[in-house]
Every structure is written in C-alpha cells, then in structure tokens.
Design a protein around this motif. Structure first.
Motif, PDB file in Angstrom:
ATOM      1  N   VAL A 115       0.849  -1.187   0.000  1.00  0.00           N
ATOM      2  CA  VAL A 115       0.000   0.000   0.000  1.00  0.00           C
ATOM      3  C   VAL A 115       0.888   1.242   0.000  1.00  0.00           C
ATOM      4  O   VAL A 115       1.850   1.329   0.769  1.00  0.00           O
ATOM      5  N   ALA A 119      -2.734   6.299  -0.225  1.00  0.00           N
ATOM      6  CA  ALA A 119      -3.919   5.631  -0.763  1.00  0.00           C
ATOM      7  C   ALA A 119      -5.165   6.176  -0.069  1.00  0.00           C
ATOM      8  O   ALA A 119      -5.184   6.340   1.155  1.00  0.00           O
ATOM      9  N   ILE A 123     -10.658   3.538  -0.503  1.00  0.00           N
ATOM     10  CA  ILE A 123     -10.107   2.356  -1.160  1.00  0.00           C
ATOM     11  C   ILE A 123      -9.578   1.369  -0.127  1.00  0.00           C
ATOM     12  O   ILE A 123      -9.804   0.156  -0.220  1.00  0.00           O
ATOM     13  N   ALA A 127     -10.903  -2.389   0.605  1.00  0.00           N
ATOM     14  CA  ALA A 127      -9.995  -3.543   0.534  1.00  0.00           C
ATOM     15  C   ALA A 127     -10.086  -4.382   1.800  1.00  0.00           C
ATOM     16  O   ALA A 127     -10.191  -5.612   1.750  1.00  0.00           O
ATOM     17  N   ILE A 163      -1.628  -1.789  -3.864  1.00  0.00           N
ATOM     18  CA  ILE A 163      -2.392  -0.578  -4.146  1.00  0.00           C
ATOM     19  C   ILE A 163      -1.366   0.537  -4.298  1.00  0.00           C
ATOM     20  O   ILE A 163      -0.745   0.963  -3.320  1.00  0.00           O
ATOM     21  N   LEU A 180      -8.054   2.251 -10.389  1.00  0.00           N
ATOM     22  CA  LEU A 180      -9.075   2.348  -9.344  1.00  0.00           C
ATOM     23  C   LEU A 180      -9.654   3.755  -9.242  1.00  0.00           C
ATOM     24  O   LEU A 180     -10.858   3.936  -9.200  1.00  0.00           O
ATOM     25  N   ILE A 292      -4.427   5.895  -8.993  1.00  0.00           N
ATOM     26  CA  ILE A 292      -4.255   4.768  -8.085  1.00  0.00           C
ATOM     27  C   ILE A 292      -4.703   3.499  -8.805  1.00  0.00           C
ATOM     28  O   ILE A 292      -5.741   3.482  -9.481  1.00  0.00           O
ATOM     29  N   SER A 293      -3.945   2.442  -8.671  1.00  0.00           N
ATOM     30  CA  SER A 293      -4.278   1.182  -9.331  1.00  0.00           C
ATOM     31  C   SER A 293      -3.987   0.019  -8.394  1.00  0.00           C
ATOM     32  O   SER A 293      -3.372   0.189  -7.332  1.00  0.00           O
ATOM     33  N   LEU A 294      -4.447  -1.149  -8.777  1.00  0.00           N
ATOM     34  CA  LEU A 294      -4.011  -2.387  -8.126  1.00  0.00           C
ATOM     35  C   LEU A 294      -3.114  -3.101  -9.116  1.00  0.00           C
ATOM     36  O   LEU A 294      -3.495  -3.285 -10.283  1.00  0.00           O
ATOM     37  N   ILE A 313     -13.351  -3.270  -4.708  1.00  0.00           N
ATOM     38  CA  ILE A 313     -13.034  -1.843  -4.527  1.00  0.00           C
ATOM     39  C   ILE A 313     -13.849  -0.992  -5.497  1.00  0.00           C
ATOM     40  O   ILE A 313     -14.415   0.043  -5.128  1.00  0.00           O
TER      41      ILE A 313
END
Length: 323
Positions: A115, A119, A123, A127, A163, A180, A292-294, A313
């Motif tokens: 993380v 973040a 989100i 999660a 994340i 995200l 922001i992404s995973l 999410i």
C-alpha cells in the motif's frame, strides 16, 4: 562428449533431474559473501563441501556461474541470470511455507498486500472489508512503501499485489494493472502562513519558493509534481527543510513550521489539516497525478484474489459516488 555435441534438451534434463532448492540457497550464500569460505561458515559446511557443491551446480547449468577476482567471487553473466531465478525461487518457497502454515491454522490462504502511504481511505476500507470478510479467513500481511519499492517487491515475489500508482515501468509486460481512481493534488500551508496565500487566486510561485518545504521522497509522483511546478514558474526547486512521507509526521512538523508548505493529494491534505493544524489551498494544481491502481505480476498464483479485490473496490467506489 563435448558441450556442443550434447542433445538440445540436455540442459532441461539436468535442471529437472538434478537441481534442488539447496543449490539455490548455496548460490545465494556465495553471492552474499563473495567467498566460498564465508559461505561455508554461514551454511555450517566445510569449505571443500561447498567447493564441490558449486562445481556440481555449475555442471548442472553447463556454465561457470562465478569468476574469481581481486574483490572475491563475482557472478558471470550466466551467474547473474541464475541468481535472479534463485532469489525468486527462494522467495516463492518461503511464501509457500507461510501459506501452508496458514492453512494448518484454519485460514484459506495468504495474501501479501502493498500500500502506498497516500492511498485514499475509501479504497483501503473497501480492501479491508473484502479481505477481512472472507471465510475462512485469509492470513494477511500489509507493507507500506512508495510505488517504486512496491513494484520492485512484486517483481521479487515478496508481495502478491499492491495498491499503488499506475506504473509506466512495464516494458517487460510483466505487470497487470487495474485503474481504481484519480487524485487531485493541493498545496497545504501552515496556519500562520495561510492568510497571505489565501488572498491570491492561485499561489505565487515566487512566494512559495521562499517557504519551508516538506518534500516526499525522490522518485515519487508528488516529488515530480513539485519539480514541474517550480520549473513551470521559472524558479529553482527549493531545498526542503524536511523529507517525509507519513501523514502524521507531516502534520506534526507543520505545526512547528510557521512558514511550512507541502503538496499532497486532497484526501491526505485534509488529514494533515485536520483540527486546524494546517490549511488546504482550495484550487487543485493543474498537473495530474498517476492514478491509483491495483498491480500484480502477470501469471501470479494470487491473480484470482487480485481480480476479486479490484471488483470489490470498484463496487464500493460506485456505491459511494451514487450516494
């Protein structure tokens, strides 16, 4: 029979039939110490035993893996390739052991999640709601760091997913990344300095250059935005009074800096400014931050968990936007 006359699949046969995890452990010990004798001490083996084992390993790979120099044993090009795979194999083996331990404790598996510090809470809450709500429970490990380090941890197999900010460092096409959300960046100033800046339609870059800056670490999107902001205004980037990334650290330091200023995503800026400790400038900066992404490694054994997490999410974000 010479190497040139060996059948094409001879190397594959040797790897499948002779290569053991202990060989990787020995190679990594030699790489750490660059010395057979010191590696032998670490492994509690005799020096002749390690020397014979290294010769056997090099025979398996059909290539010398180390060469002796004045600095000690240095990996050959083949050695660098094998050592990289050895690190992956040892990391995967450690992860497998911990996951089996979790299964014996009644958990359904294990997930190591990275993380970034900035973040959004929404989100993170989504999660945790998804991951902690699984039955049987998952065994979870969370690790906080910058995107650069989290991506490196994914590639070294010490994290399963992260994340983080969308990374353009995917030239090897080894990363899966699912967007995200987007974030806007705002300038945050100390209470004592807010009144002068609030009179301006937008912060004066010359005035900002004279203030006491708190910078995030180098090679982070926020740091790049700060550099871009001063470059666009024709100003040199000031030397920061403090380099920090933790919200609590920034908030408490800002209280002791009458001319303090920093740049943060809006939700983090609001946390720093809570209880009147600082003031968030209302206008966002024109430069967009990477979303922001995973992220996770393509082909990861935890890919299904990452896909489920993305869906959870996104559903939470849709529900929040509709409310």
């Amino acid at each position: 029979m010479t190497d040139a006359s060996l059948p094409r699949d001879e190397l594959a046969i040797r790897l499948e039939n002779r290569l053991k995890m202990r060989h990787y452990a020995l190679l990594l010990a030699i790489d750490r110490h660059r010395s057979v004798s010191r590696a032998a001490d670490e492994l509690r083996l005799s020096q002749p035993t390690v020397t014979r084992a290294l010769a056997d390993i090099e025979d398996i790979f059909m290539a010398p893996l180390f060469v002796r120099t004045r600095r000690g044993l240095e990996p050959t090009p083949a050695g660098e390739v094998v050592l990289a795979r050895a690190r992956f194999a040892v990391a995967d083996n450690s992860a497998l052991r911990r996951e089996l331990e979790g299964l014996r404790a009644g958990h359904q598996g294990r997930l190591r999640l990275g993380v970034i510090p900035y973040a959004p809470d929404l989100i993170l809450d989504a999660a945790w709601q998804h991951l902690l709500g699984k039955r049987p429970r998952l065994s979870l490990q969370a690790h906080e760091n910058t995107t650069l380090h989290l991506i490196a941890a994914l590639r070294s197999r010490t994290l399963d997913c992260a994340i983080c900010r969308f990374s353009q460092d995917s030239s090897a096409d080894d990363l899966e990344q699912e967007l995200l959300c987007q974030q806007t960046a705002h300038i945050v100033v100390s209470r004592d300095n807010a009144h002068s800046l609030k009179r301006l339609a937008s912060p004066d870059i010359g005035q900002l250059a004279q203030m006491d800056w708190i910078f995030p670490p180098t090679n982070t999107p926020i740091r790049h935005m700060i550099d871009a902001m001063f470059a666009a205004g024709g100003q040199r980037v000031p030397v920061p009074v403090l380099e920090a990334y933790a919200t609590r650290t920034i908030a408490t330091a800002m209280m002791r800096l009458p001319r303090g200023v920093t740049l943060l995503p809006l939700h983090t800026a609001e946390l720093v400014a809570a209880d009147g400790r600082a003031v968030v400038m209302p206008e966002p900066l024109p430069w967009r931050m990477p979303p922001i992404s995973l992220a996770w490694l393509r082909g990861s054994p935890k890919s299904h968990m990452a896909v489920e997490l993305v869906a959870a999410i996104r559903e939470r974000l849709r529900t929040h936007e509709a409310a």
